[in-house]
Every structure is written in C-alpha cells, then in structure tokens.
Design a protein around this motif. Structure first.
Motif, PDB file in Angstrom:
ATOM      1  N   ASN A   5     -62.954  28.091  20.557  1.00  0.00           N
ATOM      2  CA  ASN A   5     -62.108  28.917  19.699  1.00  0.00           C
ATOM      3  C   ASN A   5     -61.161  29.661  20.630  1.00  0.00           C
ATOM      4  N   ASP A   6     -60.541  30.734  20.157  1.00  0.00           N
ATOM      5  CA  ASP A   6     -59.551  31.427  20.979  1.00  0.00           C
ATOM      6  C   ASP A   6     -60.152  32.058  22.236  1.00  0.00           C
ATOM      7  N   THR A   7     -61.476  32.283  22.264  1.00  0.00           N
ATOM      8  CA  THR A   7     -62.094  32.892  23.450  1.00  0.00           C
ATOM      9  C   THR A   7     -62.339  31.874  24.561  1.00  0.00           C
ATOM     10  N   LYS A   8     -62.162  30.601  24.256  1.00  0.00           N
ATOM     11  CA  LYS A   8     -62.429  29.537  25.238  1.00  0.00           C
ATOM     12  C   LYS A   8     -61.160  28.824  25.703  1.00  0.00           C
ATOM     13  N   ASN A  28     -56.922  23.166  30.878  1.00  0.00           N
ATOM     14  CA  ASN A  28     -57.851  24.074  30.233  1.00  0.00           C
ATOM     15  C   ASN A  28     -57.933  23.667  28.766  1.00  0.00           C
ATOM     16  N   VAL A  29     -58.788  24.356  28.006  1.00  0.00           N
ATOM     17  CA  VAL A  29     -58.976  23.987  26.604  1.00  0.00           C
ATOM     18  C   VAL A  29     -57.658  24.059  25.839  1.00  0.00           C
ATOM     19  N   GLU A  30     -56.860  25.085  26.089  1.00  0.00           N
ATOM     20  CA  GLU A  30     -55.572  25.198  25.407  1.00  0.00           C
ATOM     21  C   GLU A  30     -54.673  24.004  25.743  1.00  0.00           C
ATOM     22  N   GLY A  31     -54.706  23.555  26.996  1.00  0.00           N
ATOM     23  CA  GLY A  31     -53.922  22.389  27.388  1.00  0.00           C
ATOM     24  C   GLY A  31     -54.353  21.136  26.646  1.00  0.00           C
ATOM     25  N   THR A  91     -64.425  24.766  16.704  1.00  0.00           N
ATOM     26  CA  THR A  91     -64.662  23.328  16.649  1.00  0.00           C
ATOM     27  C   THR A  91     -65.302  22.867  17.947  1.00  0.00           C
ATOM     28  N   GLU A  92     -65.874  21.700  17.920  1.00  0.00           N
ATOM     29  CA  GLU A  92     -66.468  21.133  19.128  1.00  0.00           C
ATOM     30  C   GLU A  92     -65.419  20.402  19.950  1.00  0.00           C
TER      31      GLU A  92
END
Length: 198
Positions: A73-76, A110-113, A158-159
């Motif tokens: 989520n937004d924290t990851k 990163n996750v956002e990428g 989400t996963e």
C-alpha cells in the motif's frame, strides 16, 4: 560505464544491423557484481554512424527457485525490489501479471516503480488501440488505473508477488515472505529464454 575498467578483449567491432555500416558497431562486454543480482554480464552496442544503441544485462549465476510475496500500500512504496530478467511479477487482486519474454531485462526499483511500470503499460495499450478500443476494454483499463492509484494513495492494499526460477530476484522488506519453489513449480514459470530441441 567506466571504459577504464574494460579489458580490450571485451571490445569488438561488427557490422551495424540498422545502417549496414562496415565494422561501425562497437560491442562491449563487461562482467560486474551488482547487489541483489550477483555476477552479471553487461553487453552494450552502439553504432558511430547511425547512432543505434542497445544494452542488456544477464545474470551469470543461479540460486534456488524462489517466490516473494508482500502486501503493498502507500506505506510500502519505497520498498526496494530487484527483478531479474527471468522473474514473473504479479498483482493478483488487480489482475496484472508480467512474464519474461526474449527482451526481458532485469532492474532494481521500488514498489512505486513497479506500479508505474504497470500503469505505463496500460496507458500504452489504450493508446495503441486508439479509436478502435471497445467500451469494455477501455472501462477495464481505466478501472485498473484507478486501482493502481488507490494502492498508491493508501486506499487499497494488494499483494505483490515475484517468482523467479533462478532465484535472482528479491523484495527487500522485513514483511516480505520468501518461500522456495519446488522444481516442478519452477518449471511451470516462463523464463524468457528460447530453447532449441535437437
């Protein structure tokens, strides 16, 4: 690329496949050690006449087949992710999956990428369809984009799953679950490599 670290044996000249220039294509092969990936072979080609260039990185080692799972989520968003050229990336709740193909490349992001890559792929698909896009396909694509946005702003969890038959990928987070895949599970994964049976 620091050319001072390249052995002269690693530099070759070849004919350019784009402009046909005679020995105008410089091919540079270099080995390096990259965090998460280990030893890799970096290949870059460039033509001094037409400007054609391309590069690729191939892992030179294998580890046990593995699967990483992380609730995101937004924290990851800043969690570091290393995806090798043989890994499959899945966001199951969003119905998104990318399997490696012949041109698949590894990257550290990163996750956002990762979310941005999926977002860009959906936007490109919409543009590619153009005016011929069906209402159903367009609505599905816009829904996916909305879900990705909701993950980014913390309204949805989400996963994120990364499966790698050669074990060269990682989600670098204490909350990430790592499990080793059986050989049977690994064999079902796409690697992106082309094999020729003789």
């Amino acid at each position: 690329m620091d050319e001072n670290n390249i052995n002269t044996n690693d530099v070759m000249k070849s004919d350019c496949p784009v402009c046909g220039g005679d020995k105008t294509l410089e091919v540079i092969n270099k080995t390096d050690n990259i965090p998460y990936f280990g030893d890799i072979l970096e290949t870059s080609v460039s033509c001094k006449v037409c400007g054609y260039q391309s590069s690729d990185s191939i892992s030179l080692q294998t580890n046990d087949p593995s699967k990483y799972t992380l609730q995101i989520n937004d924290t990851k968003l800043n969690t570091r992710v290393a995806k090798s050229q043989t890994a499959t990336v899945t966001l199951p709740e969003l119905g998104l999956k990318v399997e490696p193909g012949p041109k698949s490349q590894g990257y550290v992001s990163n996750v956002e990428g990762i979310l941005n890559r999926f977002e860009d792929a959906v936007v490109r698909a919409i543009k590619l369809e153009g005016d011929s896009i069906s209402k159903e396909v367009e609505e599905n694509a816009l829904n996916i984009l909305q879900l990705i946005t909701e993950v980014k702003i913390g309204e949805l969890t989400t996963e994120l799953i990364i499966e790698d038959p050669f074990g060269n990928s990682v989600i670098d987070d204490d909350d990430a679950e790592k499990e080793l895949l059986s050989q049977e599970e690994a064999d079902k994964l796409t690697t992106g490599f082309t094999t020729i049976d003789q």
